[in-house]
Design an enzyme around this catalytic site. Structure first.
Site, mmCIF file in Angstrom:
data_model
loop_
_atom_site.group_PDB
_atom_site.id
_atom_site.type_symbol
_atom_site.label_atom_id
_atom_site.label_comp_id
_atom_site.label_asym_id
_atom_site.label_seq_id
_atom_site.Cartn_x
_atom_site.Cartn_y
_atom_site.Cartn_z
ATOM 1 N N ARG A 26 -6.919 5.725 -5.898
ATOM 2 C CA ARG A 26 -6.655 7.148 -6.087
ATOM 3 C C ARG A 26 -6.906 7.571 -7.526
ATOM 4 N NH1 ARG A 26 -0.696 7.542 -3.869
ATOM 5 N NH2 ARG A 26 -1.019 9.773 -4.249
ATOM 6 N N ILE A 72 0.866 -1.170 0.000
ATOM 7 C CA ILE A 72 0.000 0.000 0.000
ATOM 8 C C ILE A 72 0.904 1.221 0.000
ATOM 9 C CG2 ILE A 72 -1.962 -1.141 1.090
ATOM 10 C CD1 ILE A 72 -1.203 0.089 3.733
ATOM 11 N N ASP A 73 0.386 2.356 -0.476
ATOM 12 C CA ASP A 73 1.204 3.549 -0.635
ATOM 13 C C ASP A 73 1.718 4.069 0.695
ATOM 14 O OD1 ASP A 73 0.573 3.452 -3.329
ATOM 15 O OD2 ASP A 73 -1.121 4.827 -3.130
ATOM 16 N N LYS A 74 2.799 4.827 0.630
ATOM 17 C CA LYS A 74 3.394 5.423 1.826
ATOM 18 C C LYS A 74 2.361 6.200 2.630
ATOM 19 C CE LYS A 74 6.820 8.875 3.257
ATOM 20 N NZ LYS A 74 7.884 9.823 2.811
#
Length: 313
Positions: A245, A145-147
């Site tokens: 997103r 998962i993204d930062k």
């Protein structure tokens, strides 16, 4: 670990005028060489890149059609995971796998420019031995998962866990639900966004909805609707980079706080309002269904309370 290799690229007519360093970086990344533009610029300075016509080469050189460049890609030094004290909550661990609740702002695994302070470094500090199958910089990593997204991530500790979990991800049998706060009034209470995603040809750091991209499917349900924002539950069928997103930005409802795909004027949150809330899968060793739930981070919970009270949005 990457071995030393020699690659040759020819400039196509459609690529004329592009900067050399940018073009080389993109070509190498397309060939799955994990490299940054800064490193390519260092190679150019050190003479690792030559052109099959007279003259020196510089990072800023504009490409000319028909030019041929040869790159001596240096061998990588063995990468060592350095144990770090990283904030995280260990949700579950056994002999085969581990599930972690990741705070926003922490990267999942080391990479170019992020060799310390990741979940993998934090697990090493806790004595967790991950499977080597993911690679030396991605040991045990089966998904990411993204930062600036918080929530649940699973890692494989054994070979059977790595193959078992990655197979479930390929078969779309892993349950991954995310809660998000998005801009605007949603036209439908529930629905499916089926929109292929690929790298943005104008910015390699971004993803974009493109016909030539890989299939990407997000199912959603509106949980709460406010005047200018909505709380949405998303379920991933596929797991493309930045999928939620990109999908919500494409339909006109970007995520609150998203600095890449979102709006300038948004809710007061550091990072996108996106949380990996639920994770479910079949245990690759026992065959039992495993399910985990992570509470919303305090800042997202606070924003939703403010929206309910009419203080914002």
């Amino acid at each position: 670990m990457r071995s030393a290799v020699r690659v040759i690229y020819e400039v196509a007519p459609s690529e004329a005028g592009e900067r050399l360093d940018k073009w080389l970086t993109e070509r190498l990344q397309e060939d799955e060489v994990d490299i940054s533009r800064t490193v390519v610029q260092q190679w150019l300075k050190s003479g690792c890149v030559t052109r099959r016509r007279p003259g020196k080469v510089k990072a800023s050189d504009p490409l000319e059609p028909g030019d041929v460049y040869e790159i001596e890609v240096p061998a990588e030094e063995p990468f060592v995971i350095v144990p770090d004290d990283v904030a995280m909550h260990m949700m579950y661990e056994d002999d085969d796998l581990v599930v972690v609740d990741k705070p926003r702002g922490v990267v999942v695994h080391p990479g170019a420019g992020n060799e310390r302070g990741t979940l993998v470094n934090g697990l090493a500090a806790r004595g967790v031995r991950l499977s080597a199958l993911g690679g030396e910089m991605r040991p045990g990593v089966v998904h990411r998962i993204d930062k600036d997204t918080s929530g649940l991530v699973m890692f494989a500790k054994t070979e059977r866990a790595y193959y078992g979990l990655t197979e479930q991800l390929r078969e779309h049998t892993v349950t991954r639900q995310y809660r998000a706060i998005v801009h605007g009034k949603m036209e439908h209470r529930s629905g499916t966004i089926d929109m292929p995603i690929a790298r943005d040809p104008n910015d390699r750091q971004r993803m974009a909805a493109r016909l030539e991209g890989k299939r990407a499917v997000t199912h959603f349900q509106v949980i709460e609707q406010f005047d200018r924002y909505a709380v949405v539950m998303c379920q991933l069928e596929t797991g493309r980079t930045h999928q939620i997103r990109v999908h919500f930005a494409e339909i006109g409802h970007p995520l609150a706080g998203d600095k890449v795909y979102g709006r300038r004027h948004t809710l007061p949150i550091d990072g996108q309002a996106l949380h990996a809330e639920t994770l479910g899968f079949v245990h690759p060793a026992t065959g039992q269904w495993m399910s985990f739930a992570s509470p919303l981070p305090a800042d997202m919970e606070q924003l939703i309370e403010w929206l309910r009270a009419g203080r914002i949005g």
